[in-house]
Write a protein that holds these residues in place. Structure first.
Motif, mmCIF file in Angstrom:
data_model
loop_
_atom_site.group_PDB
_atom_site.id
_atom_site.type_symbol
_atom_site.label_atom_id
_atom_site.label_comp_id
_atom_site.label_asym_id
_atom_site.label_seq_id
_atom_site.Cartn_x
_atom_site.Cartn_y
_atom_site.Cartn_z
ATOM 1 N N THR A 136 8.332 4.425 38.423
ATOM 2 C CA THR A 136 8.659 5.592 39.478
ATOM 3 C C THR A 136 8.604 5.078 40.867
ATOM 4 O OG1 THR A 136 7.971 7.201 37.903
ATOM 5 C CG2 THR A 136 8.248 7.947 40.201
ATOM 6 N N TYR A 137 9.649 5.690 41.651
ATOM 7 C CA TYR A 137 9.766 5.147 43.099
ATOM 8 C C TYR A 137 10.155 6.555 43.848
ATOM 9 C CZ TYR A 137 10.701 0.600 40.356
ATOM 10 O OH TYR A 137 10.545 -0.078 39.690
ATOM 11 N N LYS A 138 9.382 6.464 45.173
ATOM 12 C CA LYS A 138 9.501 7.536 46.006
ATOM 13 C C LYS A 138 10.159 7.119 47.514
ATOM 14 C CE LYS A 138 6.904 10.633 43.472
ATOM 15 N NZ LYS A 138 5.553 11.391 43.203
ATOM 16 N N GLY A 139 10.906 7.899 47.734
ATOM 17 C CA GLY A 139 11.526 7.479 49.149
ATOM 18 C C GLY A 139 11.414 8.697 50.105
ATOM 19 N N ASP A 140 12.143 8.711 51.137
ATOM 20 C CA ASP A 140 12.216 9.809 52.091
ATOM 21 C C ASP A 140 12.665 11.313 51.574
ATOM 22 O OD1 ASP A 140 11.489 7.669 53.988
ATOM 23 O OD2 ASP A 140 13.480 7.357 54.709
ATOM 24 N N GLY A 141 12.023 11.992 52.166
ATOM 25 C CA GLY A 141 12.350 13.399 51.773
ATOM 26 C C GLY A 141 11.890 13.439 50.185
ATOM 27 N N ASP A 142 12.665 14.280 49.413
ATOM 28 C CA ASP A 142 12.631 14.490 48.004
ATOM 29 C C ASP A 142 13.341 13.449 47.128
ATOM 30 O OD1 ASP A 142 11.398 16.885 48.810
ATOM 31 O OD2 ASP A 142 13.333 17.960 48.553
ATOM 32 N N LYS A 143 13.438 12.419 47.575
ATOM 33 C CA LYS A 143 14.128 11.123 46.747
ATOM 34 C C LYS A 143 13.068 10.601 45.929
ATOM 35 C CE LYS A 143 18.068 8.747 49.246
ATOM 36 N NZ LYS A 143 18.209 7.512 50.100
ATOM 37 N N VAL A 144 13.693 10.602 44.680
ATOM 38 C CA VAL A 144 12.812 10.109 43.578
ATOM 39 C C VAL A 144 13.690 9.315 42.550
ATOM 40 C CG1 VAL A 144 11.227 10.607 41.506
ATOM 41 C CG2 VAL A 144 11.153 11.892 43.876
ATOM 42 N N LEU A 145 13.177 8.017 42.174
ATOM 43 C CA LEU A 145 13.912 7.282 41.363
ATOM 44 C C LEU A 145 13.153 6.970 39.899
ATOM 45 C CD1 LEU A 145 16.566 5.961 41.191
ATOM 46 C CD2 LEU A 145 15.599 3.774 41.910
ATOM 47 N N ASP A 146 13.743 7.073 38.934
ATOM 48 C CA ASP A 146 12.865 6.578 37.679
ATOM 49 C C ASP A 146 13.643 5.650 37.041
ATOM 50 O OD1 ASP A 146 10.172 8.403 37.779
ATOM 51 O OD2 ASP A 146 11.901 9.973 37.781
ATOM 52 N N ILE A 147 13.080 4.360 36.295
ATOM 53 C CA ILE A 147 13.616 3.873 35.665
ATOM 54 C C ILE A 147 12.763 3.430 34.280
ATOM 55 C CG2 ILE A 147 14.777 2.347 37.516
ATOM 56 C CD1 ILE A 147 13.068 0.101 36.549
ATOM 57 N N GLU A 148 13.614 3.387 33.261
ATOM 58 C CA GLU A 148 12.915 2.894 31.941
ATOM 59 C C GLU A 148 13.727 1.956 31.320
ATOM 60 O OE1 GLU A 148 11.439 5.183 27.875
ATOM 61 O OE2 GLU A 148 13.138 5.953 28.784
ATOM 62 N N ILE A 149 12.954 0.879 30.711
ATOM 63 C CA ILE A 149 13.810 -0.371 30.144
ATOM 64 C C ILE A 149 13.061 -0.241 28.584
ATOM 65 C CG2 ILE A 149 13.994 -2.667 30.140
ATOM 66 C CD1 ILE A 149 13.731 -2.732 33.256
ATOM 67 N N ILE A 150 13.865 -0.323 27.795
ATOM 68 C CA ILE A 150 13.575 -0.301 26.427
ATOM 69 C C ILE A 150 13.972 -1.616 25.566
ATOM 70 C CG2 ILE A 150 13.338 0.930 24.061
ATOM 71 C CD1 ILE A 150 14.255 3.465 25.585
ATOM 72 N N ASP A 151 13.134 -2.433 25.082
ATOM 73 C CA ASP A 151 13.452 -3.607 24.400
ATOM 74 C C ASP A 151 13.966 -3.195 23.118
ATOM 75 O OD1 ASP A 151 13.970 -6.039 23.454
ATOM 76 O OD2 ASP A 151 11.851 -6.610 23.347
ATOM 77 N N CYS A 152 15.118 -3.490 22.925
ATOM 78 C CA CYS A 152 15.617 -3.129 21.399
ATOM 79 C C CYS A 152 15.570 -4.363 20.358
ATOM 80 C CB CYS A 152 17.051 -2.544 21.398
ATOM 81 S SG CYS A 152 17.309 -1.015 22.225
ATOM 82 N N ALA A 153 14.624 -5.091 20.600
ATOM 83 C CA ALA A 153 14.461 -6.301 19.720
ATOM 84 C C ALA A 153 13.405 -5.752 18.486
ATOM 85 C CB ALA A 153 13.921 -7.517 20.352
ATOM 86 N N GLY A 154 13.668 -6.482 17.414
ATOM 87 C CA GLY A 154 12.910 -6.154 16.252
ATOM 88 C C GLY A 154 13.697 -4.917 15.493
ATOM 89 N N GLU A 155 12.813 -4.576 14.331
ATOM 90 C CA GLU A 155 13.164 -3.470 13.360
ATOM 91 C C GLU A 155 13.005 -2.244 13.979
ATOM 92 O OE1 GLU A 155 14.597 -2.591 9.729
ATOM 93 O OE2 GLU A 155 13.372 -4.485 10.170
ATOM 94 N N MET A 156 12.165 -1.768 14.782
ATOM 95 C CA MET A 156 12.033 -0.542 15.562
ATOM 96 C C MET A 156 13.060 -0.345 16.715
ATOM 97 S SD MET A 156 10.223 1.701 13.824
ATOM 98 C CE MET A 156 10.108 2.797 15.097
ATOM 99 N N GLY A 157 12.797 -1.450 17.343
ATOM 100 C CA GLY A 157 14.056 -1.435 18.582
ATOM 101 C C GLY A 157 15.324 -1.205 18.066
#
Length: 154
Positions: free
Chosen positions: A53-74
């Protein structure tokens, strides 16, 4: 397209999921000039995921999620979280959600008017689901973050 998806899922099954340290290394300390304010990583369920999660000026919020899709569950996550929305569109008074072309592939783009929130979910580097969402962050910036992430695996 269904055959391509099945082939992709089979390729992903054969890969070894990243360790917690490897997936953590994919989350930058800063994005769009905003510092990372929180971080989570997990590799316990047979696949690896990391969030920042990243926060900037004012109400700016950025969220990133990276999912590794390797393997059986991925590879199962690839099928349920990404391919399920291959040809999809929804609109109402508060925004939209649709499949779109992005960075040489497909992505799911979503906009919520009430919170001024854009989201983009894409498949990147033949391995990762990348989900970027931002409040008070323009769609072009969301796309830039998703496109510019360094997803090289050591």
């Amino acid at each position: 397209k269904i055959e391509e998806n099945a082939d992709e899922a089979e390729k992903l099954k054969k890969l070894t999921p990243l360790s917690i340290d490897q997936v953590k290394a994919l989350i930058p300390n800063e994005l769009l000039g905003m510092p990372r304010t929180s971080f989570d990583a997990n590799s316990a369920a047979g696949y690896a995921t990391a969030k920042g999660t990243y926060k900037g000026d004012g109400d700016k919020v950025l969220d990133i999620e990276i999912i590794d899709c390797a393997g059986e569950m991925g590879s199962l996550i690839y099928n349920t979280r990404f391919f399920a929305f291959w040809n999809y569109q929804h609109e109402d008074d508060n925004g939209y959600e649709k499949t779109t072309d992005f960075n040489g592939g497909k992505a799911v783009e979503k906009y919520t008017k009430s919170s001024e929130r854009y989201e983009l979910t894409s498949f990147s580097n033949d391995r990762f689901i990348v989900h970027v969402e931002g409040e008070k962050v323009p769609l072009d910036d969301i796309k830039k973050v998703a496109k510019d992430l360094n997803l090289k695996v050591n």
